[in-house]
Design an enzyme around this catalytic site. Sequence first.
Site, PDB file in Angstrom:
ATOM      1  N   ASP A   1       8.404   8.118 -11.452  1.00 47.73           N
ATOM      2  CA  ASP A   1       7.359   7.154 -11.106  1.00 47.73           C
ATOM      3  C   ASP A   1       6.779   6.476 -12.344  1.00 47.73           C
ATOM      4  O   ASP A   1       6.962   6.939 -13.478  1.00 47.73           O
ATOM      5  CB  ASP A   1       6.217   7.867 -10.374  1.00 47.73           C
ATOM      6  CG  ASP A   1       6.457   7.941  -8.880  1.00 47.73           C
ATOM      7  OD1 ASP A   1       7.442   7.357  -8.402  1.00 47.73           O
ATOM      8  OD2 ASP A   1       5.659   8.587  -8.184  1.00 47.73           O
TER       9      ASP A   1
ATOM     10  N   LYS B   1       5.946   2.596  -8.429  1.00 46.83           N
ATOM     11  CA  LYS B   1       5.204   1.665  -7.584  1.00 46.83           C
ATOM     12  C   LYS B   1       3.830   1.486  -8.201  1.00 46.83           C
ATOM     13  O   LYS B   1       3.125   2.450  -8.460  1.00 46.83           O
ATOM     14  CB  LYS B   1       5.072   2.211  -6.157  1.00 46.83           C
ATOM     15  CG  LYS B   1       6.392   2.350  -5.430  1.00 46.83           C
ATOM     16  CD  LYS B   1       6.215   2.980  -4.068  1.00 46.83           C
ATOM     17  CE  LYS B   1       5.549   2.039  -3.091  1.00 46.83           C
ATOM     18  NZ  LYS B   1       6.379   0.879  -2.741  1.00 46.83           N
TER      19      LYS B   1
ATOM     20  N   MET C   1      -7.051   5.580  -6.938  1.00 47.73           N
ATOM     21  CA  MET C   1      -6.687   4.184  -6.670  1.00 47.73           C
ATOM     22  C   MET C   1      -7.863   3.388  -6.091  1.00 47.73           C
ATOM     23  O   MET C   1      -7.721   2.633  -5.131  1.00 47.73           O
ATOM     24  CB  MET C   1      -5.480   4.129  -5.722  1.00 47.73           C
ATOM     25  CG  MET C   1      -4.246   4.818  -6.297  1.00 47.73           C
ATOM     26  SD  MET C   1      -2.913   5.056  -5.102  1.00 47.73           S
ATOM     27  CE  MET C   1      -3.534   6.474  -4.155  1.00 47.73           C
TER      28      MET C   1
END
Length: 286
Positions: A52, A74, A189
Amino acid sequence: MTTEDIIPAAPTGLPSLEPGWVWLTGAGPGDPGLLTLNALNGLRQADVVVYDALVDESILEWAKPGAIKDFAGKRGGKPSPKQRDITLKLIDYAKEGKRVLRLKGGDPFVFGRGGEEALGLVAAGVLFRIVPGVTAGIGGLAYAGIPATHRDCNQVVTFLTGHDHTGLMPGAINWDGVAKGSQVLIMYMAMKHLGSIAGKLIEAGRSVDEPVGIVCNASLAGQQVLETTLGRCVEDAAAAGLQPPAIVCVGEVVRLRAGLDWLGALQGKVLVSDPLNLRGAAKTSA
C-alpha cells in the site's frame, strides 16, 4: 551492511508462507520497528509483495532478494487502483503458485479493506492468513505521546473513519450518539471533512475548547503533531500546513502529551508529571 547482517534468522515455530497462499499483513503505522515477527517472517519468504501507499519504503528492503514488489496504493482524491483490481491481482499471483504477501499500512482489519480482500480470496478458493499489525490509531498516537485510554480521562474510546467508500463524510454514523457516548474519539482519514465533523460534534454538545491532537506521518521521521481544540482545529491545521495521512484524536487524553511526549523529551522538551493537574485539584478540594 545488508539487512541479513542486522536481522537475525526467524525464530523456530513461525509459520511458513506456502506457494499459492496470500498473507494479508499489517505493516504498522510506519516505523519499521513496529512490524510484528510474523510480518517480517512473511516478508522474508514472499515471492510477491503487494504493498500500500502507507507502507514505508524501508520496510520493503527486508523482502527476500528477487521478490516482486507490486505497488497497489490507494490515496484519497488521487488516481488509485480499484479495490476489485487489487483483489484480482492477489488471486492471479496465488493461482500462479506464488507466495503472496499483501502488505497494508496499520492493521488490515482496521479501516484497511482487509476483510474485502479476504472475502474475494475465499470466493476464488485461495488460502490466506491474517497477520495483524499495529494500527495507527493506537501506535501512531503513542509516538505522539497521546494514549488512547487513561483511567483519569476515559473508560471508552471510539474509532471511526472520516469518509466512507464514496469519499464523502459518513452518513451512517450517528454523530449525536458518538459525541455523547464516547469520551475519546480517534479518527482515521478525517482531514478532508474535519470542519464538518467538528461542526457535528459541537452541535451535539462537545465543547469548542475540547482538546484535539492531529498526528501526521505518525511514527516516521517527518512526524508532525498539532495540539489544538475542537473549535480551532480546522484553522490551526491549515495554518500549520498539515496534510494526510493523519490521525485525529478528540478528548482529554490529548492533554497528557505534556507529560508523555517521549520523542519530544529526546529533543530537550521538559515533561510534566501531572499534566491533568490532578494533584492541584486534589489540594483545592481538600
